[in-house]
Motif scaffolding. Structure first.
Motif, PDB file in Angstrom:
ATOM      1  N   ASP A 190       0.809  -1.220   0.000  1.00 53.21           N
ATOM      2  CA  ASP A 190       0.000   0.000   0.000  1.00 53.21           C
ATOM      3  C   ASP A 190       0.842   1.270   0.000  1.00 53.21           C
ATOM      4  N   LEU A 192       2.723   4.500  -1.307  1.00 53.80           N
ATOM      5  CA  LEU A 192       2.655   5.491  -2.374  1.00 53.80           C
ATOM      6  C   LEU A 192       3.897   6.374  -2.282  1.00 53.80           C
ATOM      7  N   TYR A 193       4.033   7.297  -3.247  1.00 52.32           N
ATOM      8  CA  TYR A 193       5.258   8.092  -3.302  1.00 52.32           C
ATOM      9  C   TYR A 193       4.945   9.557  -3.577  1.00 52.32           C
ATOM     10  N   GLU A 194       5.811  10.412  -3.037  1.00 55.50           N
ATOM     11  CA  GLU A 194       5.796  11.841  -3.328  1.00 55.50           C
ATOM     12  C   GLU A 194       7.163  12.236  -3.872  1.00 55.50           C
ATOM     13  N   THR A 209       4.372  16.296  -6.988  1.00 60.07           N
ATOM     14  CA  THR A 209       3.305  15.383  -7.395  1.00 60.07           C
ATOM     15  C   THR A 209       1.997  15.912  -6.813  1.00 60.07           C
ATOM     16  N   PRO A 212      -0.053  11.714  -3.807  1.00 64.08           N
ATOM     17  CA  PRO A 212       0.849  10.553  -3.811  1.00 64.08           C
ATOM     18  C   PRO A 212       0.533   9.602  -4.963  1.00 64.08           C
ATOM     19  N   ILE A 213       1.579   9.052  -5.581  1.00 61.03           N
ATOM     20  CA  ILE A 213       1.415   8.185  -6.747  1.00 61.03           C
ATOM     21  C   ILE A 213       1.866   6.770  -6.406  1.00 61.03           C
ATOM     22  N   ALA A 214       1.318   5.797  -7.136  1.00 62.13           N
ATOM     23  CA  ALA A 214       1.674   4.397  -6.908  1.00 62.13           C
ATOM     24  C   ALA A 214       2.848   3.955  -7.774  1.00 62.13           C
ATOM     25  N   THR A 216       6.521   3.835  -9.714  1.00 60.57           N
ATOM     26  CA  THR A 216       7.894   4.083  -9.270  1.00 60.57           C
ATOM     27  C   THR A 216       8.673   4.854 -10.335  1.00 60.57           C
ATOM     28  N   ARG A 237       2.274   6.239   3.350  1.00 60.01           N
ATOM     29  CA  ARG A 237       1.229   5.229   3.505  1.00 60.01           C
ATOM     30  C   ARG A 237      -0.008   5.912   4.057  1.00 60.01           C
ATOM     31  N   ARG A 238      -1.157   5.622   3.449  1.00 60.40           N
ATOM     32  CA  ARG A 238      -2.423   6.185   3.916  1.00 60.40           C
ATOM     33  C   ARG A 238      -3.224   5.079   4.590  1.00 60.40           C
TER      34      ARG A 238
END
Length: 353
Positions: A190, A192-194, A209, A212-214, A216, A237-238
């Motif tokens: 789960d 995500l990335y910033e 961004t 947050p994006i999934a 890579t 992580r949310r």
């Protein structure tokens, strides 16, 4: 006549009495509550932020804040959080976590109050347990001891933040930078990335961004050629309505460049006048042109550079040319830092008598 004096004095006394202003309700002089309290998990702690109020309840200006108090309560996250009720200057059922007070100045100076309208940021690391819900409330106090109503509540479910991503790389291109990275060693499905970007070494990076994006990888198209940008990526992580932000990758730098050559000149024509050759051409309209480079080749020889012009000039005179037959061609040079040169134009042949 003497009997008139008491009556006259009574009239004068009545005329001198003015109306007293209506007393101000003390409740209208309290600071208005903080309205933008927010919190999130970041690298093993809860970070809180809010803006100090600037007005009182009667809409007059609030000039001094001498203290801001943060209260916290915790639960298992079932149902609504505990209500925030102000009782005798404290939040009933909440624990006072910390107090920000006015900063004393140098000896003999007046104590400096907390700035009204200022952004305040605090970090809570006290006894946080993964999976517990923590609810926070803030109140502020003015120089007369008047306390604001409780702020809006903010609840944060504490969870372990993911590790930083690995292997961040940046590949610059024309007006863009492509970033790629690997998931963190400990993160889970789960994560995500910033993506964050800074304009200079050591400058505070800003998240670029929108959310947050999934993926890579990320392509930053909001950049200019010839400038250097500094990137880092963090995992988030949310869960249970709370975002937990982890550490960031090491910084990588990238300078976008446009390696696409401009279009060559067109419509090249040549004429002679004695030992001089006059060249004229049309430049491209779809590129930022810095200038043009002129080439000449004698019969059976390769092209050699014989001169150049700066834009917008599209003509050139090659003087003192020895007698013979020559081919001429022109290239376009763009305005980037690399001064990329186009392919040669179609060549023209002239004979110098």
């Amino acid at each position: 006549m003497t009997r008139l004096w008491p009556a006259l004095l009574a009239v004068l006394a009545l005329g001198a009495c003015g109306k007293k202003a209506a007393p101000v309700n003390p409740a209208l002089r309290v600071p208005v509550p903080v309205t933008d309290l927010r919190g999130e998990v970041h690298d093993g702690a809860v970070e809180l932020a809010w803006t100090n109020p600037t007005r009182r309840a009667d809409n007059t200006r609030l000039r001094d804040i001498v203290a801001a108090r943060v209260y916290r309560t915790e639960d298992e996250g079932v149902g609504d959080p505990r209500p925030a009720l102000l009782v005798r200057g404290r939040i009933a059922g909440y624990t006072e976590l910390l107090t920000l007070t006015a900063m004393p100045g140098p000896p003999g100076a007046v104590t400096k109050p907390l700035l009204t309208g200022a952004l305040v940021q605090v970090t809570d690391r006290q006894g946080l347990i993964e999976g517990r819900r923590y609810t926070y409330v803030v109140i502020v106090e003015d120089g007369e001891g008047r306390v604001s109503p409780p702020s809006s509540r903010v609840s944060v479910t504490f969870g372990a933040a993911p590790d930083a991503p690995q292997g961040l790389t940046a590949a610059p291109g024309p007006r863009q930078v492509r970033l790629t990275w690997q998931p963190p060693a400990r993160g889970g499905p789960d994560v995500l990335y910033e993506v964050l970007r800074a304009p200079a070494p050591g400058a505070p990076p800003q998240v670029i961004t929108p959310s947050p994006i999934a993926a890579t990888e990320f392509v930053d198209g909001g950049v200019e050629n010839g400038r250097t940008y500094y990137y880092t990526v963090r995992a988030v992580r949310r869960a249970a309505g709370t975002i937990a932000r982890g550490g960031v990758t090491p910084v990588v730098a990238a300078s976008p460049v446009d390696r696409t050559p401009p279009a060559p000149p067109r419509d090249l024509v040549a004429s002679t006048a004695g030992s001089s050759v006059q060249l004229r051409w049309s430049g491209p309209t779809d590129a930022e042109v810095a200038g043009y480079v002129v080439y000449r080749a004698a019969a059976g020889r390769e092209f050699e550079r014989v001169g150049s012009t700066t834009a917008p000039t599209t003509s050139f005179v090659d003087r003192d040319v020895p007698p013979g037959t020559y081919r001429y061609a022109v290239t376009t040079q763009d305005a980037t830092a690399r001064a990329i040169e186009s392919a040669r134009s179609g060549d023209v042949t002239v004979t110098v008598p």
